[in-house]
Every structure is written in C-alpha cells, then in structure tokens.
Design a protein around this motif. Structure first.
Motif, PDB file in Angstrom:
ATOM      1  N   LEU A 105     -48.874 -96.898  16.831  1.00  0.00           N
ATOM      2  CA  LEU A 105     -47.559 -97.196  16.264  1.00  0.00           C
ATOM      3  C   LEU A 105     -47.418 -98.684  15.939  1.00  0.00           C
ATOM      4  N   LEU A 106     -47.929 -99.526  16.817  1.00  0.00           N
ATOM      5  CA  LEU A 106     -47.864-100.968  16.581  1.00  0.00           C
ATOM      6  C   LEU A 106     -48.689-101.359  15.359  1.00  0.00           C
ATOM      7  N   MET A 107     -49.851-100.743  15.203  1.00  0.00           N
ATOM      8  CA  MET A 107     -50.704-101.045  14.049  1.00  0.00           C
ATOM      9  C   MET A 107     -50.062-100.584  12.744  1.00  0.00           C
ATOM     10  N   ALA A 108     -49.153 -99.631  12.846  1.00  0.00           N
ATOM     11  CA  ALA A 108     -48.437 -99.149  11.658  1.00  0.00           C
ATOM     12  C   ALA A 108     -47.166 -99.953  11.405  1.00  0.00           C
ATOM     13  N   ASP A 109     -47.026-101.094  12.110  1.00  0.00           N
ATOM     14  CA  ASP A 109     -45.892-102.008  11.924  1.00  0.00           C
ATOM     15  C   ASP A 109     -44.555-101.412  12.340  1.00  0.00           C
ATOM     16  N   GLY A 111     -43.207-101.899  15.141  1.00  0.00           N
ATOM     17  CA  GLY A 111     -42.514-102.898  15.959  1.00  0.00           C
ATOM     18  C   GLY A 111     -42.625-102.560  17.434  1.00  0.00           C
ATOM     19  N   SER A 112     -42.652-103.581  18.282  1.00  0.00           N
ATOM     20  CA  SER A 112     -42.880-103.353  19.715  1.00  0.00           C
ATOM     21  C   SER A 112     -41.744-102.583  20.372  1.00  0.00           C
ATOM     22  N   GLY A 113     -40.497-102.953  20.061  1.00  0.00           N
ATOM     23  CA  GLY A 113     -39.359-102.270  20.672  1.00  0.00           C
ATOM     24  C   GLY A 113     -39.300-100.792  20.327  1.00  0.00           C
ATOM     25  N   PRO A 114     -39.288-100.433  19.047  1.00  0.00           N
ATOM     26  CA  PRO A 114     -39.259 -99.022  18.666  1.00  0.00           C
ATOM     27  C   PRO A 114     -40.473 -98.242  19.169  1.00  0.00           C
ATOM     28  N   SER A 115     -41.656 -98.871  19.150  1.00  0.00           N
ATOM     29  CA  SER A 115     -42.867 -98.184  19.618  1.00  0.00           C
ATOM     30  C   SER A 115     -42.750 -97.833  21.095  1.00  0.00           C
ATOM     31  N   GLU A 116     -42.281 -98.788  21.871  1.00  0.00           N
ATOM     32  CA  GLU A 116     -42.138 -98.559  23.311  1.00  0.00           C
ATOM     33  C   GLU A 116     -41.105 -97.468  23.592  1.00  0.00           C
ATOM     34  N   ARG A 117     -39.987 -97.506  22.876  1.00  0.00           N
ATOM     35  CA  ARG A 117     -38.944 -96.497  23.097  1.00  0.00           C
ATOM     36  C   ARG A 117     -39.420 -95.102  22.702  1.00  0.00           C
ATOM     37  N   LEU A 118     -40.172 -95.028  21.615  1.00  0.00           N
ATOM     38  CA  LEU A 118     -40.663 -93.732  21.156  1.00  0.00           C
ATOM     39  C   LEU A 118     -41.628 -93.123  22.172  1.00  0.00           C
ATOM     40  N   VAL A 119     -42.547 -93.931  22.676  1.00  0.00           N
ATOM     41  CA  VAL A 119     -43.521 -93.436  23.654  1.00  0.00           C
ATOM     42  C   VAL A 119     -42.815 -93.007  24.938  1.00  0.00           C
ATOM     43  N   LEU A 289     -32.136-106.506  -0.809  1.00  0.00           N
ATOM     44  CA  LEU A 289     -33.325-107.322  -0.566  1.00  0.00           C
ATOM     45  C   LEU A 289     -34.565-106.485  -0.864  1.00  0.00           C
ATOM     46  N   VAL A 290     -35.399-106.966  -1.779  1.00  0.00           N
ATOM     47  CA  VAL A 290     -36.618-106.249  -2.167  1.00  0.00           C
ATOM     48  C   VAL A 290     -37.790-106.793  -1.365  1.00  0.00           C
ATOM     49  N   ILE A 291     -38.528-105.889  -0.708  1.00  0.00           N
ATOM     50  CA  ILE A 291     -39.672-106.276   0.120  1.00  0.00           C
ATOM     51  C   ILE A 291     -40.875-105.419  -0.244  1.00  0.00           C
ATOM     52  N   ASP A 292     -42.026-106.052  -0.331  1.00  0.00           N
ATOM     53  CA  ASP A 292     -43.288-105.358  -0.587  1.00  0.00           C
ATOM     54  C   ASP A 292     -43.774-104.759   0.733  1.00  0.00           C
ATOM     55  N   ALA A 293     -43.856-103.431   0.801  1.00  0.00           N
ATOM     56  CA  ALA A 293     -44.223-102.757   2.051  1.00  0.00           C
ATOM     57  C   ALA A 293     -45.642-103.076   2.501  1.00  0.00           C
ATOM     58  N   THR A 294     -46.487-103.520   1.580  1.00  0.00           N
ATOM     59  CA  THR A 294     -47.882-103.786   1.943  1.00  0.00           C
ATOM     60  C   THR A 294     -48.058-105.135   2.631  1.00  0.00           C
ATOM     61  N   THR A 295     -47.004-105.961   2.663  1.00  0.00           N
ATOM     62  CA  THR A 295     -47.136-107.297   3.253  1.00  0.00           C
ATOM     63  C   THR A 295     -46.951-107.305   4.762  1.00  0.00           C
ATOM     64  N   GLY A 296     -46.519-106.187   5.340  1.00  0.00           N
ATOM     65  CA  GLY A 296     -46.422-106.083   6.798  1.00  0.00           C
ATOM     66  C   GLY A 296     -45.524-107.132   7.414  1.00  0.00           C
ATOM     67  N   GLN A 297     -46.070-107.894   8.353  1.00  0.00           N
ATOM     68  CA  GLN A 297     -45.277-108.884   9.085  1.00  0.00           C
ATOM     69  C   GLN A 297     -44.785-110.012   8.184  1.00  0.00           C
ATOM     70  N   LYS A 325     -48.912 -98.366   6.482  1.00  0.00           N
ATOM     71  CA  LYS A 325     -48.084 -98.898   7.562  1.00  0.00           C
ATOM     72  C   LYS A 325     -46.621 -98.570   7.308  1.00  0.00           C
ATOM     73  N   GLY A 326     -46.308 -97.299   7.278  1.00  0.00           N
ATOM     74  CA  GLY A 326     -44.941 -96.881   7.009  1.00  0.00           C
ATOM     75  C   GLY A 326     -43.963 -97.288   8.077  1.00  0.00           C
ATOM     76  N   GLY A 327     -44.472 -97.778   9.207  1.00  0.00           N
ATOM     77  CA  GLY A 327     -43.596 -98.185  10.296  1.00  0.00           C
ATOM     78  C   GLY A 327     -42.690 -99.343   9.949  1.00  0.00           C
ATOM     79  N   ILE A 328     -42.981-100.052   8.852  1.00  0.00           N
ATOM     80  CA  ILE A 328     -42.139-101.179   8.467  1.00  0.00           C
ATOM     81  C   ILE A 328     -40.716-100.729   8.170  1.00  0.00           C
ATOM     82  N   VAL A 329     -40.551 -99.462   7.790  1.00  0.00           N
ATOM     83  CA  VAL A 329     -39.206 -98.922   7.564  1.00  0.00           C
ATOM     84  C   VAL A 329     -38.367 -99.074   8.825  1.00  0.00           C
ATOM     85  N   VAL A 330     -38.955 -98.693   9.958  1.00  0.00           N
ATOM     86  CA  VAL A 330     -38.250 -98.772  11.237  1.00  0.00           C
ATOM     87  C   VAL A 330     -38.086-100.224  11.675  1.00  0.00           C
TER      88      VAL A 330
END
Length: 366
Positions: A105-109, A111-119, A289-297, A325-330
């Motif tokens: 989940l972290l590698m998919a961006d 985020g640490s907080g959402p990843s921890e809560r999901l697990v 705000l427009v953001i490129d999803a491929t730029t990650g962090q 890295k669709g996790g950037i949405v979250v």
C-alpha cells in the motif's frame, strides 16, 4: 498563265473571307463586362462559404465514458490489486503477511496513515469474523478500501453562479501537468451538457498557452478571452473574461492560470491578485488543482504549495491510466482534506470523467 494565277488568288481570298464569317458565327455573343449573372441562389453561395469554416464538434456525454475509463483504470492499477489479493490469499495471514500488505500500500502512494488504518481494520475483521477465506477477505478489503476513498464524499463541481453571475472556475497547477488540456477537456464536458461557457487565457507566461487554449475552445465553439501580448497581466485577462462572460450571460467562465513554482512568493501574489480582481465582478465558485498522478510524492509537494496559496476546492488527477500508484487518490485527499473530483485516463479529447469512488475500487480489485 496570268489568268491561272489570278484565279488561284481569288479562290484563296474567298476561303479567308468565308473562314472569318464562320468564326464570328461560332463564337457567339460577347460576354458582358461584369460577367453573366450566377444561376446559384444566395443560399447556395452561403452554403459553400459555410463548408470552408471549421466544423464545430459535438462532444459525447460524460455519462457514457465511465465504463471505458474504468477499463483503463483497471489495467493501469492491476499490479496493486493483484499484489494485495495474492498476499491476502495465502494459507496463513500472519504478521509477516500483514507487513507485506502495508508495504504494498505504501509503494502505491496510499500514504502511511491510510495504509496503517486499512491494515488494522482488515486484521480486526479477520480476527472478529474468524475467517481467512480468500473470497471473504477480498470482500473485506473492498469494503475497507472504499471506506478510505470516501464513497459519500461530495464531489460535485460548482460550475454555476448566483444572482445573475456566471460560475467562475480557476484552474491551477504547475506547468506540465496537463492544466490547459484539462480546461479544454472540461469545456467539452460542459458543452456536451448544453452549458454556455467562456474561457480565459490567464497563463500569459508560457509560450503558446493562449493559442493552445483557444484551439480547444474553437473545436467546440467556445470563445477564449486572451491578450495578444506575451507576459500581459494575468489578472487583467481574467477580469476581462469575467466581464465578457457576464455580458454574454454564460453559465461558467473557466480561467487557465500560470503555474511557476520557482518563486513561491510570486505564485502566491499572482494567484491572490487574480482571485481578488475576479471577485470584483463575480465570486469564484470552484478552484481546481490539476496534479499529474505519475509524479507520486512530487505531486503531493505541489499540492501542499498550492493549498497554501489558494483555497483549493477540488483535485483533478491526470494520467491516472499511466500510474500503477492509484493510492495517490487517497493520500492527496487525506493530506489536503479536498476531494478528487475529476480524473484523466488517456490522451483523447474526451478522456476526462467525474471520479467515482466505487468504480475506482472495483477497477483496482477487479
């Protein structure tokens, strides 16, 4: 001899005279100086002129795009979904497995907080419900991931104004993320919904930005207010766009802005001035705000800078089809407290659609 020569001369002269008479008869009457009147009526002439004008396109409705876009999203984020499902389908879900799930989940961006809560939520449900059946665990993952993405989040676009004013949409973002293209694609969505709009080319610093925006507008019959002078005051262009929009009683004025992050203070001053000047004519109803999803962090860093400058009301994620890295949405929703409202999933003119939380999660875990 002389008589014979004389006879020949008479014959030649007669032939020449006869030839001249025939030529006059065959040529017919001389045309008038101004030419003959046309046999085509005025409607025929106008029709021919219209054919020379560029055809205005009629974009398809956005509603029909969601299925096609979901298929693309499924392909782009397949590695994330497959990785999670492979881990959760193991015979034993011990701590090592849960650690790998969180790492994925972290590698998919995400985020640490959402990843921890999901697990933690998944571990708790597996323990309470007493099952490690892969099908059941997959359903749990779907439900918990959907809860984090936010199925009940208000993602509506505030595109119309009140009290006779048009809706005013500021579109911001760094250069290179597809900001101007997003304005053009969103214009197509609105035209498909029979909305009347006008575009403002307030990115006066990037070469050819106004030309690019005008091309998008021309394709769907939408006017672009611009300055012919490079480096013109962006706030002045935006102000003129609002005035023209009010005069034409349009539903929405969308303003493309410059996005230079090299000078944060300059960016803050510029966007702040645009907003102040525009609101002398009409309130700003949406800041996208427009953001490129491929730029990650890097995208997250950009988002933070802009959120400090203006009050962002919605996120547009471009190139989501090119990112695993669709996790950037979250992550970006978590960081800014602002919903993702639109996603771009391709380079086509109609590859922009409203973000659907359930469709997004379905595509990842398909």
């Amino acid at each position: 001899m002389n008589d014979t020569l004389t006879l020949i001369l008479y014959i030649v002269l007669g032939v020449l005279i006869l030839g001249g008479v025939l030529a006059v008869l065959l040529r017919g009457p001389k045309a008038p100086k101004d030419g003959y009147p046309s046999t085509r009526d005025a409607d025929d002439v106008r029709s021919g002129e219209d054919e020379a004008v560029t055809t205005v396109e009629r974009p398809p409705s956005a509603a029909g795009r969601l299925v096609r876009l979901r298929e693309r999203l499924s392909r782009s984020n397949n590695l994330l979904g497959k990785g999670l499902l492979a881990l959760l389908s193991r015979d034993k879900l011990d701590q090592d497995v849960w650690d790998e799930v969180e790492e994925t989940l972290l590698m998919a961006d995400l985020g640490s907080g959402p990843s921890e809560r999901l697990v933690e939520a998944l571990q708790r449900r597996v323990r309470v419900e007493g099952t490690e059946n892969p099908a059941h665990v997959k359903q749990m993952l779907h439900e918990e991931l959907l809860a984090i993405v936010g199925p009940d989040t208000d993602r509506s676009l505030h595109l119309e104004g009140e009290n006779g004013n048009p809706g005013v949409v500021l579109v911001v973002g760094v250069n290179g993320v597809g900001k101007t293209t997003t304005v053009g694609k969103l214009a197509r969505v609105m035209v498909a919904e029979d909305k009347k709009l006008l575009l403002g080319a307030a990115d006066t610093f990037r070469a050819a930005a106004a030309d690019q925006l005008q091309t998008w507008g021309d394709r769907v019959g939408v006017q672009t207010v611009r300055s012919e002078k490079d480096g013109a005051d962006p706030a002045s262009v935006a102000f003129e766009a609002i005035k023209e929009g009010k005069a034409q009683a349009v539903d929405t004025v969308m303003i493309d802005t410059a996005g230079r992050l090299q000078n944060k203070a300059g960016l803050m001053d510029q966007l702040g001035k645009i907003k102040r000047v525009v609101e002398k004519e009409a309130p700003v109803t949406e800041v996208l705000l427009v953001i490129d999803a491929t730029t990650g962090q890097n995208g997250m860093i950009q988002a933070k800078v802009f959120s400090e400058v203006v009050n962002i009301t919605g996120i547009v994620l471009t190139k989501l089809d090119g990112s695993a890295k669709g996790g950037i949405v979250v992550a970006i929703q978590e960081e800014l407290g602002v919903p993702v409202k639109l996603v771009g999933l391709g380079e086509g003119p109609d590859d922009l659609a409203p973000f659907d939380a359930k469709g997004f999660v379905d595509a990842i875990l398909d």
